[in-house]
Design a protein around this motif. Structure first.
Motif, PDB file in Angstrom:
ATOM      1  N   PHE A 138      64.233  33.211  15.473  1.00  0.00           N
ATOM      2  CA  PHE A 138      63.990  32.130  13.928  1.00  0.00           C
ATOM      3  C   PHE A 138      64.470  34.062  12.581  1.00  0.00           C
ATOM      4  O   PHE A 138      63.690  34.706  12.989  1.00  0.00           O
ATOM      5  CB  PHE A 138      63.212  31.377  13.683  1.00  0.00           C
ATOM      6  CG  PHE A 138      62.997  30.929  12.988  1.00  0.00           C
ATOM      7  CD1 PHE A 138      63.138  29.607  12.799  1.00  0.00           C
ATOM      8  CD2 PHE A 138      62.826  31.884  11.318  1.00  0.00           C
ATOM      9  CE1 PHE A 138      62.527  28.836  11.583  1.00  0.00           C
ATOM     10  CE2 PHE A 138      62.576  30.252  10.407  1.00  0.00           C
ATOM     11  CZ  PHE A 138      62.966  29.228  10.694  1.00  0.00           C
ATOM     12  N   ASP A 165      53.406  41.752  10.027  1.00  0.00           N
ATOM     13  CA  ASP A 165      54.504  41.317   9.964  1.00  0.00           C
ATOM     14  C   ASP A 165      54.504  40.319  11.384  1.00  0.00           C
ATOM     15  O   ASP A 165      55.105  40.292  12.002  1.00  0.00           O
ATOM     16  CB  ASP A 165      56.726  41.429   9.689  1.00  0.00           C
ATOM     17  CG  ASP A 165      56.868  39.918  10.334  1.00  0.00           C
ATOM     18  OD1 ASP A 165      56.879  39.348   9.892  1.00  0.00           O
ATOM     19  OD2 ASP A 165      57.997  40.210   9.940  1.00  0.00           O
ATOM     20  N   PHE A 166      53.378  38.607  10.430  1.00  0.00           N
ATOM     21  CA  PHE A 166      53.067  38.291  11.888  1.00  0.00           C
ATOM     22  C   PHE A 166      53.656  37.030  12.057  1.00  0.00           C
ATOM     23  O   PHE A 166      53.711  36.289  11.331  1.00  0.00           O
ATOM     24  CB  PHE A 166      50.949  37.505  11.742  1.00  0.00           C
ATOM     25  CG  PHE A 166      50.573  37.429  12.893  1.00  0.00           C
ATOM     26  CD1 PHE A 166      49.537  38.231  13.025  1.00  0.00           C
ATOM     27  CD2 PHE A 166      50.851  35.630  13.299  1.00  0.00           C
ATOM     28  CE1 PHE A 166      49.134  38.204  14.672  1.00  0.00           C
ATOM     29  CE2 PHE A 166      49.769  35.451  14.009  1.00  0.00           C
ATOM     30  CZ  PHE A 166      49.249  36.174  15.203  1.00  0.00           C
ATOM     31  N   GLY A 167      54.813  36.919  13.495  1.00  0.00           N
ATOM     32  CA  GLY A 167      55.884  35.835  13.077  1.00  0.00           C
ATOM     33  C   GLY A 167      56.924  36.877  12.890  1.00  0.00           C
ATOM     34  O   GLY A 167      56.997  35.905  11.821  1.00  0.00           O
ATOM     35  N   CYS A 168      57.312  38.327  13.794  1.00  0.00           N
ATOM     36  CA  CYS A 168      58.288  38.630  12.851  1.00  0.00           C
ATOM     37  C   CYS A 168      59.824  38.190  13.753  1.00  0.00           C
ATOM     38  O   CYS A 168      60.589  38.442  12.565  1.00  0.00           O
ATOM     39  CB  CYS A 168      58.049  39.997  13.304  1.00  0.00           C
ATOM     40  SG  CYS A 168      58.425  39.791  14.606  1.00  0.00           S
ATOM     41  N   GLY A 169      60.183  37.263  14.311  1.00  0.00           N
ATOM     42  CA  GLY A 169      61.418  36.190  14.792  1.00  0.00           C
ATOM     43  C   GLY A 169      62.316  37.779  14.140  1.00  0.00           C
ATOM     44  O   GLY A 169      62.225  38.291  15.663  1.00  0.00           O
ATOM     45  N   ILE A 188      54.724  41.585  14.928  1.00  0.00           N
ATOM     46  CA  ILE A 188      54.086  40.818  16.210  1.00  0.00           C
ATOM     47  C   ILE A 188      54.606  39.520  16.444  1.00  0.00           C
ATOM     48  O   ILE A 188      54.529  38.787  15.977  1.00  0.00           O
ATOM     49  CB  ILE A 188      51.893  40.399  16.108  1.00  0.00           C
ATOM     50  CG1 ILE A 188      51.948  41.908  15.415  1.00  0.00           C
ATOM     51  CG2 ILE A 188      51.952  40.051  16.845  1.00  0.00           C
ATOM     52  CD1 ILE A 188      50.571  41.695  15.104  1.00  0.00           C
ATOM     53  N   ASP A 191      56.996  35.987  20.917  1.00  0.00           N
ATOM     54  CA  ASP A 191      58.179  35.426  22.264  1.00  0.00           C
ATOM     55  C   ASP A 191      58.913  36.826  22.356  1.00  0.00           C
ATOM     56  O   ASP A 191      59.353  37.883  20.861  1.00  0.00           O
ATOM     57  CB  ASP A 191      59.041  34.615  20.925  1.00  0.00           C
ATOM     58  CG  ASP A 191      60.446  34.453  21.965  1.00  0.00           C
ATOM     59  OD1 ASP A 191      60.900  35.228  23.047  1.00  0.00           O
ATOM     60  OD2 ASP A 191      61.682  34.034  20.920  1.00  0.00           O
ATOM     61  N   ASN A 230      54.642  33.918   8.106  1.00  0.00           N
ATOM     62  CA  ASN A 230      55.383  32.692   8.475  1.00  0.00           C
ATOM     63  C   ASN A 230      55.500  32.444   9.429  1.00  0.00           C
ATOM     64  O   ASN A 230      56.437  32.352  10.977  1.00  0.00           O
ATOM     65  CB  ASN A 230      57.299  33.561   8.119  1.00  0.00           C
ATOM     66  CG  ASN A 230      58.663  31.808   7.800  1.00  0.00           C
ATOM     67  OD1 ASN A 230      57.780  30.568   7.688  1.00  0.00           O
ATOM     68  ND2 ASN A 230      59.163  32.215   7.736  1.00  0.00           N
ATOM     69  N   ILE A 231      54.182  31.343   9.855  1.00  0.00           N
ATOM     70  CA  ILE A 231      54.569  30.485  11.725  1.00  0.00           C
ATOM     71  C   ILE A 231      54.294  29.149  11.108  1.00  0.00           C
ATOM     72  O   ILE A 231      54.953  28.423  10.419  1.00  0.00           O
ATOM     73  CB  ILE A 231      53.824  31.573  12.496  1.00  0.00           C
ATOM     74  CG1 ILE A 231      51.769  31.314  11.651  1.00  0.00           C
ATOM     75  CG2 ILE A 231      53.744  32.377  12.555  1.00  0.00           C
ATOM     76  CD1 ILE A 231      51.173  31.712  13.060  1.00  0.00           C
TER      77      ILE A 231
HETATM   78  C1  LIG Z   1      58.770  30.340  10.886  1.00  0.00           C
HETATM   79  S1  LIG Z   1      59.524  31.932  12.861  1.00  0.00           S
HETATM   80  C2  LIG Z   1      58.804  33.041  11.449  1.00  0.00           C
HETATM   81  C3  LIG Z   1      60.574  34.285  12.057  1.00  0.00           C
HETATM   82  C4  LIG Z   1      60.772  35.395  10.493  1.00  0.00           C
HETATM   83  N1  LIG Z   1      59.360  35.880  10.349  1.00  0.00           N
HETATM   84  C5  LIG Z   1      60.896  34.778   9.477  1.00  0.00           C
HETATM   85  O1  LIG Z   1      60.335  34.945   8.946  1.00  0.00           O
HETATM   86  O2  LIG Z   1      61.958  33.981   9.566  1.00  0.00           O
HETATM   87  C6  LIG Z   1      58.077  31.773  13.561  1.00  0.00           C
HETATM   88  C7  LIG Z   1      57.628  33.077  14.257  1.00  0.00           C
HETATM   89  O3  LIG Z   1      56.061  32.971  14.784  1.00  0.00           O
HETATM   90  C8  LIG Z   1      56.059  33.735  16.453  1.00  0.00           C
HETATM   91  N2  LIG Z   1      54.868  32.844  16.186  1.00  0.00           N
HETATM   92  C9  LIG Z   1      54.360  31.806  16.601  1.00  0.00           C
HETATM   93  N3  LIG Z   1      53.221  31.112  17.260  1.00  0.00           N
HETATM   94  C10 LIG Z   1      52.630  32.353  17.103  1.00  0.00           C
HETATM   95  C11 LIG Z   1      51.494  33.279  17.271  1.00  0.00           C
HETATM   96  N4  LIG Z   1      50.431  32.653  17.541  1.00  0.00           N
HETATM   97  N5  LIG Z   1      51.674  34.560  17.220  1.00  0.00           N
HETATM   98  C12 LIG Z   1      52.354  35.317  17.095  1.00  0.00           C
HETATM   99  N6  LIG Z   1      54.044  34.539  16.463  1.00  0.00           N
HETATM  100  C13 LIG Z   1      54.130  33.956  16.618  1.00  0.00           C
HETATM  101  C14 LIG Z   1      57.306  32.555  16.691  1.00  0.00           C
HETATM  102  O4  LIG Z   1      57.893  32.836  18.130  1.00  0.00           O
HETATM  103  C15 LIG Z   1      58.563  32.514  15.483  1.00  0.00           C
HETATM  104  O5  LIG Z   1      59.384  34.073  15.910  1.00  0.00           O
END
Ligand SMILES: C[S@@+](CC[C@H](N)C(=O)[O-])C[C@H]1O[C@@H](n2cnc3c(N)ncnc32)[C@H](O)[C@@H]1O
Length: 293
Positions: A138, A165-169, A188, A191, A230-231
């Motif tokens: 994502f 960047d927590f949930g870096c996609g 972080i 996935d 961005n989760i």
């Molecule tokens: C909406 S995407 C955001 C990707 C990117 N940062 C952006 O802004 O487009 C959310 C990401 O967060 C990850 N994610 C979801 N829950 C998480 C958790 N508990 N810890 C770390 N990553 C998480 C997902 O795998 C996904 O890659």
């Protein structure tokens, strides 16, 4: 090769069953689309797939396929064949990949930042340009939540800063932060595929030596100047203490993946630790931000 597309109206209970029927009747590919434009994030690996309440299940058949036989087969197994709503469409023979690429353009966020697909000319070579092609993880900039975070990052002076960047996609926010001057970014994601995508995208942008990537189990304990997550609202609520551990003294925080009607609760929760800014809204999504007290 020309194609015929069969669309069947379904709901969350029947979508998967109809998909199986289409495959059994010779469909080469099955796609689900939302009939009502309700956003759903991609499921995490191992999570149950969530279907929309009003889903359209689409099967793709080559034009020589006998569609009368397909319809007769589907009606023979449908519990109420009169209620089965379907539509057949002939698809023009197009170069679909070309068409999709033609629709993906460089996008500008804030004052300085551009996200550019590799097959396009960079509109402003003097700007901060992140080269990024859509992939499995994502984050391309087209989703409002990503756009809200990119605009926020562009508004900061990141020179020499450490960013989490927590949930870096795809790594899009990490790359933007690094290109905007951050010294170091810690990405972080839960996935492993997202971590691979972030690494590959960092290499493409020549910033891999300043990006460290971790699964949550291995995440380091550091205090960053800037944290962006961005989760979704659920994990942002549950992981609030974990996310706040990364925010250093007077550190800046932005949270997205939150719908407008979920914002107030999170604004109050994170308000325990941060001086919160006004909420920023794009379409039905919001970004919360603040500074550690
Ligand atoms: C909406 S995407 C955001 C990707 C990117 N940062 C952006 O802004 O487009 C959310 C990401 O967060 C990850 N994610 C979801 N829950 C998480 C958790 N508990 N810890 C770390 N990553 C998480 C997902 O795998 C996904 O890659």
């Amino acid at each position: 090769m020309p194609w015929i597309q069969l669309r069947i109206s379904a709901d969350e209970d029947t979508a998967e069953k109809y998909s199986d029927w289409l495959m059994a009747s010779g469909s080469q590919a099955v796609t689900f689309i939302d009939a009502k434009d309700t956003p759903i994030y991609e499921p995490l690996p191992g999570d149950e797939v969530i279907y929309w309440q009003n889903t359209v299940v689409m099967g793709l058949y080559d034009a020589s396929h006998d569609m009368d036989k397909v319809i007769a087969y589907l009606q023979s197994i449908h519990p109420d064949k009169k209620a089965m709503r379907f539509k057949l469409e002939q698809l023009e023979d197009k170069d679909w990949e070309r068409e999709w690429m033609d629709n993906f353009h460089p996008m500008k966020f804030g004052e300085r930042l551009w996200i550019c697909p590799s097959w396009r000319d960079v509109p402003d070579p003097t700007a901060v340009n992140v080269m990024l092609d859509p992939g499995l993880a994502f984050g391309t900039g087209t989703h409002p939540t990503t756009a809200l975070c990119l605009t926020w990052l562009d508004s900061l002076n990141l020179t020499g800063k450490t960013v989490v960047d927590f949930g870096c996609g795809s790594g899009i926010l990490s790359l933007a932060a690094l290109k905007l001057g951050a010294e170091r970014v810690i990405g972080i994601d839960i996935d492993p595929q997202a971590l691979q995508a972030s690494k590959a995208n960092a290499e493409r942008n020549g910033v891999e030596d300043r990006l460290s990537l971790y699964l949550p189990a291995d995440q380091p304990s550091i205090q960053a100047d800037v944290v962006v997550a961005n989760i979704l609202a659920g994990p942002l609520r549950e992981l609030a203490p974990v996310i706040m551990q990364f925010v250093g003294e007077k550190g800046l925080l932005a949270l997205s993946g939150v719908l407008e009607n979920q914002a107030q609760e999170l604004q109050i929760l994170y308000g325990q630790w941060c001086e919160m800014d006004n909420i920023a809204v794009q379409e039905e999504w919001v970004r919360l931000s603040g500074t550690r007290k």
